[in-house]
Design a protein around this motif. Structure first.
Motif, short mmCIF file in Angstrom:
data_model
loop_
_atom_site.label_atom_id
_atom_site.label_comp_id
_atom_site.label_asym_id
_atom_site.label_seq_id
_atom_site.Cartn_x
_atom_site.Cartn_y
_atom_site.Cartn_z
N UNK A 1 0.86 -1.18 0.00
CA UNK A 1 0.00 0.00 0.00
C UNK A 1 0.90 1.23 0.00
N UNK A 2 0.64 2.17 -0.91
CA UNK A 2 1.58 3.28 -1.08
C UNK A 2 1.25 4.51 -0.24
N UNK A 3 0.01 4.70 0.14
CA UNK A 3 -0.34 5.80 1.02
C UNK A 3 0.04 5.41 2.45
N UNK A 4 0.91 6.19 3.10
CA UNK A 4 1.46 5.78 4.39
C UNK A 4 0.40 5.67 5.48
N UNK A 5 -0.58 6.59 5.47
CA UNK A 5 -1.62 6.53 6.50
C UNK A 5 -2.48 5.28 6.34
N UNK A 6 -2.84 4.97 5.10
CA UNK A 6 -3.61 3.75 4.86
C UNK A 6 -2.77 2.51 5.13
#
Length: 376
Positions: free
Chosen positions: A337-342
């Motif tokens: 997963x590339x979005x750090x928060x997700x």
């Protein structure tokens, strides 16, 4: 110098070189993917866009992976719908995403192929890079072998486990010998279920691929569609797909039909090789008590015993398989997963899910169908 390419189709890949490289189960044969594509079961309008990775060195195929650009999560059986909903809730796009997998087939096996470890590792890096550079949410490697975790160099690839059921042929000489190894209540239940079929007067016929007729496939496909309609869904595979694999890989197909008199009333479809049987599709024209278990499990177990096949994967889900001699085993998928928060949120979700999976597996093992000293 080896070069990696992403193709827009399986059509132009060298069949022999791909099959020599990926030989592990029938679902990874190039004929299988080409039949999916030629039958329009995947491709334009399906949300499954072929994008296979191949690695060429001096004109020969030395690495490969079945890759797809996905516009949804249907037909994957590693359920990430809640992840997609979370993305949507925050105004982000989860789709398209990249998945290395076998369409509509939750069968475990290798997903990244190469003549050496460095080729495999590079394929994983390039899958990740492709998604990141094209601003996609994620990359996924589904139902891979646990041993493949060694090729994931970036620790940001997250492991997700699941549970399926597999039956093992422990060198049984016949079905009765298998039954003799079960606990009393499980043995009694199976005998009762099989007696119902006998009492109904239904006849069962196993047909290997070369002997399967187009009329057999017509009937099977009608049953296959009925199953989806009963679940208020639509079939993934087109009718022509089954004709194409019958033509290109008949030695891997098994069709089991149930007859009432001279009329077929139900069917189950399997794919197999010399080591494994994979239960795939089942359907019937009307309800007969116990017929699902007979065609989907007991006939498959008999086929394994008759042909000295070691294991029988029953497909996704289904605790009811446990009572019929199947045993739980873990499945493995990797997700980037590339979005750090997700990424952090999903990592926490997977940590909690893993605790539940471990507890569930322990409970299943405690309900093992085979004899113990205290339960005979």
């Amino acid at each position: 110098m080896a070069r990696l390419e992403f193709q827009s189709s399986f059509k132009n890949i060298n069949q022999k070189e791909w099959n020599d490289l990926t030989k592990s189960n029938p679902f990874l044969r190039l004929e299988f993917f080409q039949s999916l594509e030629a039958s329009k079961s995947i491709g334009e309008g399906t949300g499954w866009h072929p994008f296979p990775a191949i690695v060429i060195d001096q004109g020969s195929l030395v690495g490969a992976s079945p890759i797809f650009l996905k516009e949804h999560s249907y037909g994957e059986y590693v359920f990430d719908w809640s992840w997609a909903e979370a993305y949507q809730k925050y105004g982000k796009n989860y789709y398209p995403k990249i998945a290395s997998c076998i369409p509509f087939t939750p069968a475990t096996g290798p997903r990244i192929f190469g003549l050496d470890q460095s080729i495999k590792k590079n394929i994983v890096v390039q899958i990740e890079k492709l998604a990141y550079e094209n601003k996609m949410s994620s990359s996924h490697i589904l139902f891979c072998n646990e041993s493949e975790k060694d090729i994931f160099g970036d620790p940001k690839w997250m492991l997700r486990e699941g549970v399926q059921f597999k039956w093992f042929n422990k060198n049984y000489n016949n079905f009765a010998e298998f039954l003799s190894q079960l606990s009393h209540d499980k043995r009694k239940k199976i005998k009762q279920e099989r007696k119902k079929i006998y009492d109904l007067g239904l006849k069962i016929k196993k047909i290997k691929g070369p002997e399967i007729s187009e009329s057999d496939l017509d009937f099977f496909y009608a049953c296959y569609c009925n199953t989806y309609q009963d679940h208020h869904s639509h079939p993934y595979l087109t009718r022509i797909f089954f004709s194409l694999i019958k033509e290109s890989m008949p030695e891997n197909l098994l069709l089991i039909l149930a007859y009432e008199g001279d009329l077929p009333v139900a069917a189950s479809f399997f794919i197999y090789d010399d080591k494994n049987l994979y239960g795939r599709y089942w359907g019937s024209k009307s309800f007969y008590p116990g017929l699902h278990f007979e065609l989907s499990y007991y006939q498959g177990q008999e086929f394994c015993i008759e042909n000295r096949i070691v294991s029988f994967e029953g497909g996704a889900q289904g605790e009811h398989k446990l009572a019929r001699g199947f045993e739980p085993f873990n499945t493995f998928s990797f997700h980037r997963i590339f979005d750090e928060k997700f990424e952090l949120a999903i990592k926490d979700f997977l940590r909690r899910e893993k605790t539940g999976i471990d507890q569930y597996t322990n409970e299943l093992n405690e309900r093992a169908p085979y004899k113990t000293e205290l339960n005979i």
